[in-house]
Design a protein around this motif. Sequence first.
Motif, PDB file in Angstrom:
ATOM      1  N   LYS A 173       0.816  -1.211   0.000  1.00  0.00           N
ATOM      2  CA  LYS A 173       0.000   0.000   0.000  1.00  0.00           C
ATOM      3  C   LYS A 173       0.852   1.264   0.000  1.00  0.00           C
ATOM      4  O   LYS A 173       0.435   2.309  -0.512  1.00  0.00           O
ATOM      5  CB  LYS A 173      -0.937  -0.017   1.206  1.00  0.00           C
ATOM      6  CG  LYS A 173      -2.089  -1.003   1.015  1.00  0.00           C
ATOM      7  CD  LYS A 173      -3.100  -0.931   2.104  1.00  0.00           C
ATOM      8  CE  LYS A 173      -4.407  -1.608   1.687  1.00  0.00           C
ATOM      9  NZ  LYS A 173      -4.262  -2.869   0.959  1.00  0.00           N
TER      10      LYS A 173
ATOM     11  N   ARG B 114     -14.180   2.522   2.112  1.00  0.00           N
ATOM     12  CA  ARG B 114     -12.882   1.868   2.307  1.00  0.00           C
ATOM     13  C   ARG B 114     -12.878   0.464   1.714  1.00  0.00           C
ATOM     14  O   ARG B 114     -13.929  -0.116   1.454  1.00  0.00           O
ATOM     15  CB  ARG B 114     -12.565   1.799   3.800  1.00  0.00           C
ATOM     16  CG  ARG B 114     -12.447   3.157   4.481  1.00  0.00           C
ATOM     17  CD  ARG B 114     -12.305   2.991   5.993  1.00  0.00           C
ATOM     18  NE  ARG B 114     -13.447   2.278   6.535  1.00  0.00           N
ATOM     19  CZ  ARG B 114     -13.424   1.556   7.649  1.00  0.00           C
ATOM     20  NH1 ARG B 114     -12.296   1.441   8.332  1.00  0.00           N
ATOM     21  NH2 ARG B 114     -14.507   0.947   8.080  1.00  0.00           N
ATOM     22  N   PRO B 115     -11.690  -0.102   1.510  1.00  0.00           N
ATOM     23  CA  PRO B 115     -11.617  -1.504   1.064  1.00  0.00           C
ATOM     24  C   PRO B 115     -12.362  -2.426   2.028  1.00  0.00           C
ATOM     25  O   PRO B 115     -12.502  -2.121   3.223  1.00  0.00           O
ATOM     26  CB  PRO B 115     -10.114  -1.791   1.058  1.00  0.00           C
ATOM     27  CG  PRO B 115      -9.465  -0.452   0.894  1.00  0.00           C
ATOM     28  CD  PRO B 115     -10.355   0.509   1.627  1.00  0.00           C
ATOM     29  N   SER B 116     -12.820  -3.559   1.509  1.00  0.00           N
ATOM     30  CA  SER B 116     -13.691  -4.437   2.294  1.00  0.00           C
ATOM     31  C   SER B 116     -13.037  -4.937   3.576  1.00  0.00           C
ATOM     32  O   SER B 116     -13.707  -5.104   4.599  1.00  0.00           O
ATOM     33  CB  SER B 116     -14.143  -5.626   1.437  1.00  0.00           C
ATOM     34  OG  SER B 116     -13.033  -6.336   0.937  1.00  0.00           O
ATOM     35  N   GLU B 117     -11.699  -5.182   3.561  1.00  0.00           N
ATOM     36  CA  GLU B 117     -11.063  -5.691   4.783  1.00  0.00           C
ATOM     37  C   GLU B 117     -11.092  -4.662   5.909  1.00  0.00           C
ATOM     38  O   GLU B 117     -11.168  -5.016   7.089  1.00  0.00           O
ATOM     39  CB  GLU B 117      -9.626  -6.146   4.512  1.00  0.00           C
ATOM     40  CG  GLU B 117      -8.626  -5.038   4.205  1.00  0.00           C
ATOM     41  CD  GLU B 117      -8.511  -4.722   2.732  1.00  0.00           C
ATOM     42  OE1 GLU B 117      -7.519  -4.073   2.347  1.00  0.00           O
ATOM     43  OE2 GLU B 117      -9.402  -5.135   1.968  1.00  0.00           O
ATOM     44  N   GLU B 118     -11.058  -3.379   5.557  1.00  0.00           N
ATOM     45  CA  GLU B 118     -11.152  -2.329   6.570  1.00  0.00           C
ATOM     46  C   GLU B 118     -12.579  -2.217   7.084  1.00  0.00           C
ATOM     47  O   GLU B 118     -12.810  -2.012   8.278  1.00  0.00           O
ATOM     48  CB  GLU B 118     -10.663  -1.003   5.994  1.00  0.00           C
ATOM     49  CG  GLU B 118      -9.197  -1.029   5.614  1.00  0.00           C
ATOM     50  CD  GLU B 118      -8.702   0.287   5.039  1.00  0.00           C
ATOM     51  OE1 GLU B 118      -9.424   1.306   5.177  1.00  0.00           O
ATOM     52  OE2 GLU B 118      -7.597   0.311   4.463  1.00  0.00           O
TER      53      GLU B 118
ATOM     54  N   SER C 268     -21.117  -1.207   2.665  1.00  0.00           N
ATOM     55  CA  SER C 268     -19.788  -1.237   2.059  1.00  0.00           C
ATOM     56  C   SER C 268     -19.889  -1.071   0.549  1.00  0.00           C
ATOM     57  O   SER C 268     -20.463  -1.912  -0.149  1.00  0.00           O
ATOM     58  CB  SER C 268     -19.076  -2.556   2.385  1.00  0.00           C
ATOM     59  OG  SER C 268     -17.828  -2.624   1.722  1.00  0.00           O
TER      60      SER C 268
ATOM     61  N   PRO D  29     -16.771  -0.035  -1.709  1.00  0.00           N
ATOM     62  CA  PRO D  29     -15.408   0.454  -1.876  1.00  0.00           C
ATOM     63  C   PRO D  29     -15.297   1.432  -3.045  1.00  0.00           C
ATOM     64  O   PRO D  29     -15.944   1.245  -4.076  1.00  0.00           O
ATOM     65  CB  PRO D  29     -14.605  -0.828  -2.130  1.00  0.00           C
ATOM     66  CG  PRO D  29     -15.410  -1.904  -1.454  1.00  0.00           C
ATOM     67  CD  PRO D  29     -16.832  -1.507  -1.672  1.00  0.00           C
TER      68      PRO D  29
ATOM     69  N   ALA E  31     -13.172   1.867  -5.225  1.00  0.00           N
ATOM     70  CA  ALA E  31     -12.741   1.253  -6.481  1.00  0.00           C
ATOM     71  C   ALA E  31     -13.891   0.588  -7.228  1.00  0.00           C
ATOM     72  O   ALA E  31     -13.794   0.341  -8.433  1.00  0.00           O
ATOM     73  CB  ALA E  31     -11.644   0.222  -6.209  1.00  0.00           C
ATOM     74  N   GLU E  32     -15.008   0.305  -6.519  1.00  0.00           N
ATOM     75  CA  GLU E  32     -16.154  -0.357  -7.139  1.00  0.00           C
ATOM     76  C   GLU E  32     -17.327   0.595  -7.360  1.00  0.00           C
ATOM     77  O   GLU E  32     -18.385   0.179  -7.857  1.00  0.00           O
ATOM     78  CB  GLU E  32     -16.619  -1.516  -6.248  1.00  0.00           C
ATOM     79  CG  GLU E  32     -15.555  -2.562  -5.967  1.00  0.00           C
ATOM     80  CD  GLU E  32     -16.019  -3.622  -4.970  1.00  0.00           C
ATOM     81  OE1 GLU E  32     -17.234  -3.665  -4.679  1.00  0.00           O
ATOM     82  OE2 GLU E  32     -15.172  -4.384  -4.476  1.00  0.00           O
TER      83      GLU E  32
ATOM     84  N   CYS F 294     -14.608   7.694   4.532  1.00  0.00           N
ATOM     85  CA  CYS F 294     -13.490   6.830   4.153  1.00  0.00           C
ATOM     86  C   CYS F 294     -12.471   6.841   5.293  1.00  0.00           C
ATOM     87  O   CYS F 294     -12.808   6.470   6.415  1.00  0.00           O
ATOM     88  CB  CYS F 294     -12.886   7.283   2.826  1.00  0.00           C
ATOM     89  SG  CYS F 294     -11.869   6.010   2.023  1.00  0.00           S
TER      90      CYS F 294
END
Length: 221
Positions: free
Chosen positions: A46, A140-144, A155, A157, A159-160, A178
């Motif tokens: 990252k 945020r990304p799914s893991e966050e 959720s 993200p 990017a999606e 975010c």
Amino acid sequence: MSLEQLPEQLYQQFASVGQALSNDTRLRILNLLCQTERSVDDLADKLGQSVANTSAHLKVLKQARLVEGRKEGRRVFYGLAGEPALRLWLALRDMGMQSLPEVREAMRTHASEEALLPDLVGEELLDKVRRGEVFLVDLRPSEEFEAGRIPHARSVPSAELEKRLNELPKDREVVAYCRGPYCVAAIKSVQRLRDAGFDAHRMREGIAEWKAAGLPVEMNG
């Protein structure tokens, strides 16, 4: 060590914390770890840096008691060393915003004040979400998201976002958050939503500020 030597010893220790905070890469690490714990490989990816360089920065932060690690098999995962580390990072960041004209000017240039959510935070925001007046989005990304999120958030993200616009309602306000006030993904995503005709606003706060305020957090498991 005599009593008279105590202040000198303490100030030396305090200085080690200041030294750990004196590098922009280490500050970026702290900001990432506010969201969820991460492995060295993940952080390096990252940050766009080598694993060796990232490990060296983590060593400095660990020596200053700002991060801590836990082993899982052969991997080590790092996270913030508790609430004091979280509050220190937020205080440093906020002081920069309040005291440095360059920071304020950069935000005015690149982040639309019109898109910022008016003073609606905490339980007042959650009440509006529960009543269906506000649709809350976590960019945020799914893991966050899975590691900890504002209750009732969906959720999506950043990017999606483009391919998931049809999942968002146009008959109520969309509020997105975010990684905090300087998150480029939030600034760009909310502007995209507004351009697409959504009544969208960006929360100044992220999950780190939410936790520091003692507000409830949902997480998987």
